[in-house]
Design a protein around this motif. Sequence first.
Motif, PDB file in Angstrom:
ATOM      1  N   ASP A   1       0.830  -1.210   0.000  1.00  0.00           N
ATOM      2  CA  ASP A   1       0.000   0.000   0.000  1.00  0.00           C
ATOM      3  C   ASP A   1       0.863   1.259   0.000  1.00  0.00           C
ATOM      4  O   ASP A   1       0.632   2.189  -0.772  1.00  0.00           O
ATOM      5  CB  ASP A   1      -0.932   0.011   1.228  1.00  0.00           C
ATOM      6  CG  ASP A   1      -1.988  -1.079   1.149  1.00  0.00           C
ATOM      7  OD1 ASP A   1      -2.290  -1.524   0.023  1.00  0.00           O
ATOM      8  OD2 ASP A   1      -2.507  -1.484   2.208  1.00  0.00           O
ATOM      9  N   GLU A   2       1.883   1.262   0.882  1.00  0.00           N
ATOM     10  CA  GLU A   2       2.730   2.456   0.958  1.00  0.00           C
ATOM     11  C   GLU A   2       3.588   2.620  -0.300  1.00  0.00           C
ATOM     12  O   GLU A   2       3.850   3.742  -0.751  1.00  0.00           O
ATOM     13  CB  GLU A   2       3.626   2.423   2.211  1.00  0.00           C
ATOM     14  CG  GLU A   2       4.714   1.368   2.239  1.00  0.00           C
ATOM     15  CD  GLU A   2       4.258   0.049   2.855  1.00  0.00           C
ATOM     16  OE1 GLU A   2       5.115  -0.695   3.368  1.00  0.00           O
ATOM     17  OE2 GLU A   2       3.041  -0.241   2.806  1.00  0.00           O
TER      18      GLU A   2
ATOM     19  N   ASN B   1       3.436   5.908  -2.638  1.00  0.00           N
ATOM     20  CA  ASN B   1       4.668   6.663  -2.906  1.00  0.00           C
ATOM     21  C   ASN B   1       4.935   6.753  -4.403  1.00  0.00           C
ATOM     22  O   ASN B   1       5.341   7.800  -4.900  1.00  0.00           O
ATOM     23  CB  ASN B   1       5.856   6.000  -2.208  1.00  0.00           C
ATOM     24  CG  ASN B   1       7.153   6.754  -2.461  1.00  0.00           C
ATOM     25  OD1 ASN B   1       7.329   7.886  -2.024  1.00  0.00           O
ATOM     26  ND2 ASN B   1       8.059   6.129  -3.205  1.00  0.00           N
TER      27      ASN B   1
ATOM     28  N   GLN C   1       0.871  10.102   2.873  1.00  0.00           N
ATOM     29  CA  GLN C   1       0.037   8.920   3.170  1.00  0.00           C
ATOM     30  C   GLN C   1       0.894   7.662   3.265  1.00  0.00           C
ATOM     31  O   GLN C   1       0.669   6.806   4.127  1.00  0.00           O
ATOM     32  CB  GLN C   1      -1.025   8.738   2.086  1.00  0.00           C
ATOM     33  CG  GLN C   1      -2.103   9.812   2.052  1.00  0.00           C
ATOM     34  CD  GLN C   1      -3.052   9.623   0.889  1.00  0.00           C
ATOM     35  OE1 GLN C   1      -3.645   8.560   0.705  1.00  0.00           O
ATOM     36  NE2 GLN C   1      -3.192  10.658   0.069  1.00  0.00           N
ATOM     37  N   ALA C   2       1.886   7.564   2.359  1.00  0.00           N
ATOM     38  CA  ALA C   2       2.790   6.406   2.383  1.00  0.00           C
ATOM     39  C   ALA C   2       3.605   6.381   3.670  1.00  0.00           C
ATOM     40  O   ALA C   2       3.772   5.325   4.301  1.00  0.00           O
ATOM     41  CB  ALA C   2       3.714   6.436   1.169  1.00  0.00           C
TER      42      ALA C   2
ATOM     43  N   ILE D   1       1.907   5.048   6.750  1.00  0.00           N
ATOM     44  CA  ILE D   1       1.877   3.577   6.835  1.00  0.00           C
ATOM     45  C   ILE D   1       3.243   3.040   7.239  1.00  0.00           C
ATOM     46  O   ILE D   1       3.358   2.154   8.082  1.00  0.00           O
ATOM     47  CB  ILE D   1       1.441   2.968   5.481  1.00  0.00           C
ATOM     48  CG1 ILE D   1       0.030   3.429   5.121  1.00  0.00           C
ATOM     49  CG2 ILE D   1       1.500   1.429   5.538  1.00  0.00           C
ATOM     50  CD1 ILE D   1      -0.379   3.099   3.689  1.00  0.00           C
ATOM     51  N   ASN D   2       4.294   3.572   6.613  1.00  0.00           N
ATOM     52  CA  ASN D   2       5.652   3.085   6.881  1.00  0.00           C
ATOM     53  C   ASN D   2       6.627   4.263   6.884  1.00  0.00           C
ATOM     54  O   ASN D   2       7.102   4.690   5.835  1.00  0.00           O
ATOM     55  CB  ASN D   2       6.071   2.056   5.825  1.00  0.00           C
ATOM     56  CG  ASN D   2       7.358   1.353   6.176  1.00  0.00           C
ATOM     57  OD1 ASN D   2       8.143   1.839   6.997  1.00  0.00           O
ATOM     58  ND2 ASN D   2       7.596   0.203   5.568  1.00  0.00           N
TER      59      ASN D   2
ATOM     60  N   ILE E   1      10.838   6.329   0.372  1.00  0.00           N
ATOM     61  CA  ILE E   1       9.670   7.187   0.618  1.00  0.00           C
ATOM     62  C   ILE E   1      10.124   8.486   1.297  1.00  0.00           C
ATOM     63  O   ILE E   1       9.661   9.581   0.953  1.00  0.00           O
ATOM     64  CB  ILE E   1       8.614   6.459   1.473  1.00  0.00           C
ATOM     65  CG1 ILE E   1       8.174   5.155   0.783  1.00  0.00           C
ATOM     66  CG2 ILE E   1       7.409   7.361   1.704  1.00  0.00           C
ATOM     67  CD1 ILE E   1       7.191   4.315   1.589  1.00  0.00           C
TER      68      ILE E   1
END
Length: 285
Positions: free
Chosen positions: A77-78, A82, A103-104, A107-108, A114
């Motif tokens: 997802d991340e 990204n 947003q990425a 998550i991480n 990123i």
Amino acid sequence: KKADLCEKQNKSEDAIKCYDEFLKKDPQNLGVMRRKSFCISHIGDHHNAIKLLEEIQGIIAQSNSNPANRDEDEITDEGLLNAIGWEWIQIGEYEKGLEFVEQALAINPKKAHIIDSKAVALKNLGRFKEAKEWFEKVFEIEKMESQKMEIGICHRKSGNIHGDSDNIEKHNIESIKIFDSILEKNNSSAEAWYQKSLCYWNLNQYDEGKNCLLKAIKINPNKKEYWLELGEVCGVQLQSIQAIMYFDKSIKIEASSDAYHSKARTLYNIKKYDDAIDCFDKALD
């Protein structure tokens, strides 16, 4: 396998054809779709790369099962968020790209590429102090020379934005220290010599800047920016004929409006007005 080889040879369009053949037989192979998006991005078709990345997101959202090898295929997802953000950044939509990158990171927050995306977006937005801090974060993880270079560049540009002489001096001296630390390990880094020359320009130390540029050019004589900057320094030192010669070298490598504009200004200064008009026309073209 053929697509792999095409990618290694920078034949992105041929790789895309291979991936299309593959996807005729397996239309929802997410790993192959992701690799195709890399190639589409590589040929500069960023909007279609975004569409494909969003299609991958849609398939994952509708799937009841968690796809295997998500990390390996860069379809986490991340990773997808990204990647979309990075495409927008390359288009020049830095604010929009930064939204996806944020947003990425939510998550991480520890993925180096990123963090790097955020640093690049901030730099392009002119938020150099913040960009420097994020480049420092990614440098802590990866220890790459290019990241350290960006820290030095952001330092220099921070000083220029604040404008007062104390700030300019402080930031440029700090930048020179960073570029020197790169050159201690890699004395053949043409870009470090070039970036160091820009610091000396800001400090009005033109001879030192010229020496750095000559070292950069000796290492890599095929970079138009190096010759252009050398011409600018000569222009400031009222060495007009030499400056024009260096602008011509820059133009020979790759014509640019900056080089023609600088050449035109120099011709104007020595009262060669017809030649200056010709260069201004070429800059405008």
